[in-house]
Motif scaffolding. Structure first.
Motif, PDB file in Angstrom:
ATOM      1  N   PHE A  90      43.718  45.067  44.420  1.00 59.20           N
ATOM      2  CA  PHE A  90      44.309  44.459  45.608  1.00 59.20           C
ATOM      3  C   PHE A  90      43.497  43.252  46.067  1.00 59.20           C
ATOM      4  N   PHE A  91      42.185  43.380  46.079  1.00 58.23           N
ATOM      5  CA  PHE A  91      41.321  42.286  46.518  1.00 58.23           C
ATOM      6  C   PHE A  91      41.468  41.071  45.609  1.00 58.23           C
ATOM      7  N   PHE A  92      41.347  41.268  44.301  1.00 56.36           N
ATOM      8  CA  PHE A  92      41.392  40.132  43.391  1.00 56.36           C
ATOM      9  C   PHE A  92      42.796  39.573  43.217  1.00 56.36           C
ATOM     10  N   PHE A  93      43.818  40.412  43.338  1.00 60.25           N
ATOM     11  CA  PHE A  93      45.183  39.898  43.273  1.00 60.25           C
ATOM     12  C   PHE A  93      45.484  39.021  44.478  1.00 60.25           C
ATOM     13  N   THR A  94      44.920  39.371  45.625  1.00 65.13           N
ATOM     14  CA  THR A  94      45.081  38.536  46.813  1.00 65.13           C
ATOM     15  C   THR A  94      44.450  37.163  46.600  1.00 65.13           C
TER      16      THR A  94
END
Length: 57
Positions: free
Chosen positions: A8-12
């Protein structure tokens, strides 16, 4: 849970960098303002998402 948080963090970050890149493209090519380029990029992303879903190929 850890994997989901990392994804979730890196996709954001990945998504936001794509939005900024699209904004810079519209800003430099067509001379649009920052916000107009951002809205246009978001519109293109949403339109393509409705056409073919979340797929790159």
């Amino acid at each position: 849970m850890t994997s989901a948080s990392i994804i979730f963090f890196f996709f954001t970050l990945y998504t936001s960098s794509g939005m900024v890149a699209g904004d810079i493209l519209f800003e430099s090519v067509f001379g649009l303002s920052y916000h107009m380029g951002l809205f246009l990029t978001a519109g293109v992303v949403v339109f393509l998402h409705f056409l073919r879903g979340f797929s790159c190929c």
